[in-house]
Design a protein around this motif. Structure first.
Motif, mmCIF file in Angstrom:
data_model
loop_
_atom_site.group_PDB
_atom_site.id
_atom_site.type_symbol
_atom_site.label_atom_id
_atom_site.label_comp_id
_atom_site.label_asym_id
_atom_site.label_seq_id
_atom_site.Cartn_x
_atom_site.Cartn_y
_atom_site.Cartn_z
ATOM 1 N N LEU A 122 -12.607 -19.230 17.631
ATOM 2 C CA LEU A 122 -11.566 -18.241 17.923
ATOM 3 C C LEU A 122 -10.510 -18.239 16.811
ATOM 4 C CD1 LEU A 122 -10.358 -16.239 19.955
ATOM 5 C CD2 LEU A 122 -9.202 -18.128 21.046
ATOM 6 N N ALA A 123 -10.122 -19.452 16.378
ATOM 7 C CA ALA A 123 -9.098 -19.561 15.331
ATOM 8 C C ALA A 123 -9.579 -18.935 14.031
ATOM 9 C CB ALA A 123 -8.738 -21.026 15.109
ATOM 10 N N LEU A 124 -10.831 -19.227 13.648
ATOM 11 C CA LEU A 124 -11.358 -18.672 12.400
ATOM 12 C C LEU A 124 -11.391 -17.154 12.448
ATOM 13 C CD1 LEU A 124 -14.249 -20.946 11.187
ATOM 14 C CD2 LEU A 124 -12.064 -20.466 10.116
ATOM 15 N N GLU A 126 -9.472 -15.209 14.140
ATOM 16 C CA GLU A 126 -8.101 -14.698 14.019
ATOM 17 C C GLU A 126 -7.642 -14.726 12.559
ATOM 18 O OE1 GLU A 126 -5.446 -13.507 16.405
ATOM 19 O OE2 GLU A 126 -7.444 -12.859 16.901
ATOM 20 N N VAL A 127 -7.999 -15.808 11.854
ATOM 21 C CA VAL A 127 -7.653 -15.893 10.432
ATOM 22 C C VAL A 127 -8.207 -14.684 9.691
ATOM 23 C CG1 VAL A 127 -8.075 -17.160 8.297
ATOM 24 C CG2 VAL A 127 -7.520 -18.402 10.373
ATOM 25 N N ILE A 130 -6.416 -11.330 10.647
ATOM 26 C CA ILE A 130 -5.097 -11.169 10.041
ATOM 27 C C ILE A 130 -5.236 -10.903 8.548
ATOM 28 C CG2 ILE A 130 -2.928 -12.341 9.541
ATOM 29 C CD1 ILE A 130 -3.391 -13.863 12.224
ATOM 30 N N ALA A 131 -6.157 -11.661 7.899
ATOM 31 C CA ALA A 131 -6.338 -11.479 6.461
ATOM 32 C C ALA A 131 -6.815 -10.062 6.155
ATOM 33 C CB ALA A 131 -7.333 -12.512 5.930
ATOM 34 N N ASN A 134 -4.086 -7.627 6.416
ATOM 35 C CA ASN A 134 -3.139 -7.676 5.301
ATOM 36 C C ASN A 134 -3.711 -7.050 4.042
ATOM 37 O OD1 ASN A 134 -1.125 -8.894 6.721
ATOM 38 N ND2 ASN A 134 -1.729 -10.973 6.167
#
Lengths: 326, 286
Positions: A122-124, A126-127, A130-131, A134
């Motif tokens: 899940l964390a990966l 999200e990274v 977001i990237a 951006n």
């Protein structure tokens, strides 16, 4: 997750695939665009749920970052397609990118077990989301020429082919030696290792297939939409939809995701029409109820009903009559 | 330095948010991914109390804590009680799935009840700040940090000294042995879950005071809390708090170095690296 791990009969798989394929011929008879669009969404979700089910259902690794691979497939397909590459090759590149990313994540994340694996993925995701937001904040729209040539029926056939193909591939995998090894790991990883299953390699194979298929579904998403924000394909809702559908249908079964997607799409449209802002609430409650009360999903429910009907037929077998229990 | 101060102030809230989740994870061995949504609900509760009843937010906190604890007790009795019946693996997976359903439900409920707008509590002293040698410290956030620290100290004292606190720790250590010693394990579970939810409610109150809340903040706070847990490991309330402050500072520094858009990414990457390299946490026991 205690999925119904029964071997799925060949007949049922063929029946599911034939039903999907027949539905895939709908543009011959139906011309209403809203129906065809709904059909594309249905097929897309079937494919996505099947791809999640390979790792989450068959191999028992709860991947909460599935959207990342869907998004990567969409990203690569869209970029290459916009750059002049033909769609099939662009989609193949999307699959390749998603698979490579999946294996890379797997190499790192399979050191984690259970909850940590789910959170880590899940964390990966999200990274990445977001990237991507951006780096590519602007909406991605097809060039004018492609919009002029856009035909919905093409998208529909492609989506149907994707759903049928993914379902058959998953059925074949489930019946294979690799599928058996994946189920063994799901049931008890330590015992599977002790019986000679190379857990790490099997899990890597599962993640490669699962993320590759997700990338393919992402490619279809990029092919289908005229314009969308690149970040949208990375949204965690893609993961959640896939998980929800798999659970509604039946975790670890081949036709479960198809049933689940049908009910999911129908309910979502129906509820969204009736109770515009309550449908997510009803979804959430339904999902909790299924996890707690009916861990096998629709597949288990129909099996139970069939058992009930069979038991009721001989009148002497069940003196309690209508209140028979499965 | 200014960024670091703000990082510490925010990090204290991360620590408080993580303490509740850590307690539930450590004791019940379930992972409630709807923890961020509980924080969000706590924030709305405080916002409602302040705007409708005109209470001071710190007074409202005294009401939010018991109300959140009751919500936690309800959630345990209605849902999580059925999950803790299973073995370790199934527990985790089912709790993830149920938590995810809960998150969806709470979020939809909050949008329905409070609309999707961002809210935050405004007080007379909101704008006020202490100036210490060129560095500005917002007063409200400083008070929030102190309250968070106080709550952590209370939690620590409760777990060490109180009878039921010791029962909870025994259950976390080994629930079978605890039940053999006559501890009512189910009650310890329920109590731990209620306390965890109360801490989430308190964190939500402080978030709505110093920052802002909206129905969609849940996932972000759940991830923050998880990062802190992984950084700090399980089992120590103060360790969790320190972990939160570390994360707050790391984010503040990364915002200075890479720009604000990537501050979330740095935390998550840090988290993934620690997870893969040291699954038991930086300060945790293996």
């Amino acid at each position: 997750v205690t999925g119904g791990g029964r071997r799925v009969g060949v007949g049922r798989t063929v029946g599911t695939a034939v039903a999907l394929a027949l539905l895939g011929l709908a543009p011959l008879a139906v011309t209403r665009e809203d129906w065809l669009n709904l059909g594309v969404v249905f097929f897309l979700l079937v494919a996505l749920a099947q791809s999640w089910n390979v790792m989450g259902g068959q191999a028992g690794q709860v991947n909460l970052g599935h959207a990342a691979f869907f998004g990567l497939g969409a990203l690569a397909t869209r970029h290459l397609w916009a750059g002049g590459v033909t769609v099939p090759i662009a989609m193949a590149a999307g699959v390749a990118l998603a698979t490579v990313a999946g294996i890379a994540v797997g190499l790192a994340a399979f050191r984690l077990r259970g909850a940590y694996f789910a959170i880590g993925t899940l964390a990966l995701a999200e990274v990445l989301r977001i990237a991507v937001g951006n780096v590519l904040p602007e909406i991605s729209t097809l060039p004018a020429g492609a919009i002029a040539a856009y035909r919905l029926s093409d998208r529909y056939y492609a989506a149907a082919a994707l759903a049928v193909g993914t379902t058959l591939a998953v059925a074949w995998l489930a019946a294979s030696r690799l599928g058996l090894a994946m189920e063994a790991i799901r049931e008890d990883e330590t015992a599977a290792e002790a019986s000679g299953v190379g857990a790490f390699r099997v899990k890597l194979a599962a993640v490669a297939v699962s993320t590759g298929l997700a990338g393919l579904a992402g490619g279809l998403f990029a092919f289908y939409h005229i314009s969308y924000y690149p970040q949208h394909a990375f949204s965690p809702t893609w993961t959640f939809d896939a998980v929800l559908i798999t659970f509604i249908g039946g975790v670890g079964t081949v036709h479960g995701p198809v049933l689940g997607a049908a009910l999911f799409v129908f309910l979502r449209e129906y509820l969204a029409l009736r109770w515009v802002d309550l449908h997510l609430l009803i979804f959430g409650v339904l999902f909790i109820a299924i996890v707690l009360l009916l861990p096998g999903g629709l597949v288990e429910a129909t099996a139970r009903l069939r058992g009930l009907a069979r038991r009721r037929r001989p009148p002497l077998a069940d003196p309690a009559g209508g209140t028979g229990r499965a | 330095v200014q960024q670091l101060i703000l990082g510490v102030l925010l990090g204290g809230l991360y620590g408080l948010a993580a303490a509740g989740l850590s307690l539930v994870f450590g004791v019940l061995r379930v992972l409630n991914v709807a923890h961020g949504e509980l924080i969000m609900l706590g924030g709305y509760l405080a916002f409602g109390l302040v705007t409708l009843l005109g209470l001071d937010p710190f007074v409202a906190l005294l009401l939010v804590i018991p109300l959140s604890a009751s919500l936690g007790a309800l959630l345990y009795a209605g849902l999580f009680r059925f999950i803790v019946r299973h073995g370790e693996e199934t527990r985790i997976k089912n709790s993830l799935l149920v938590g995810f359903g809960l998150a969806l439900t709470f979020q939809a409920l909050a949008v329905r009840l409070f609309t999707a707008d961002e809210r935050s509590i405004t007080t007379a002293y909101r704008g006020r700040a202490l100036a210490l040698g060129g560095v500005v410290v917002p007063l409200g956030r400083l008070l929030s940090l102190l309250v968070a620290l106080l709550l952590i100290a209370l939690l620590h004292a409760f777990l060490r000294r109180a009878r039921w606190g010791q029962a909870i720790r025994a259950t976390a250590e080994d629930w079978e042995a605890a039940s053999l010693l006559g501890i009512d394990v189910r009650r310890a579970y329920g109590l731990a879950f209620a306390i965890g939810t109360a801490l989430a409610g308190a964190a939500g109150t402080l978030v709505s005071l110093g920052y802002s809340i909206s129905p969609s903040i849940g996932l972000e706070w759940t991830l923050k809390a998880l990062i802190v847990i992984v950084l700090a490991g399980l089992g120590s309330a103060f360790g969790t708090f320190v972990g939160g402050v570390v994360l707050g500072c790391a984010e503040a520094l990364s915002a200075v170095v890479f720009g604000g858009a990537y501050r979330e990414v740095v935390g998550l990457l840090l988290f993934f690296c620690v997870l893969v390299a040291r699954p038991q946490g930086l300060f945790g026991r293996s």
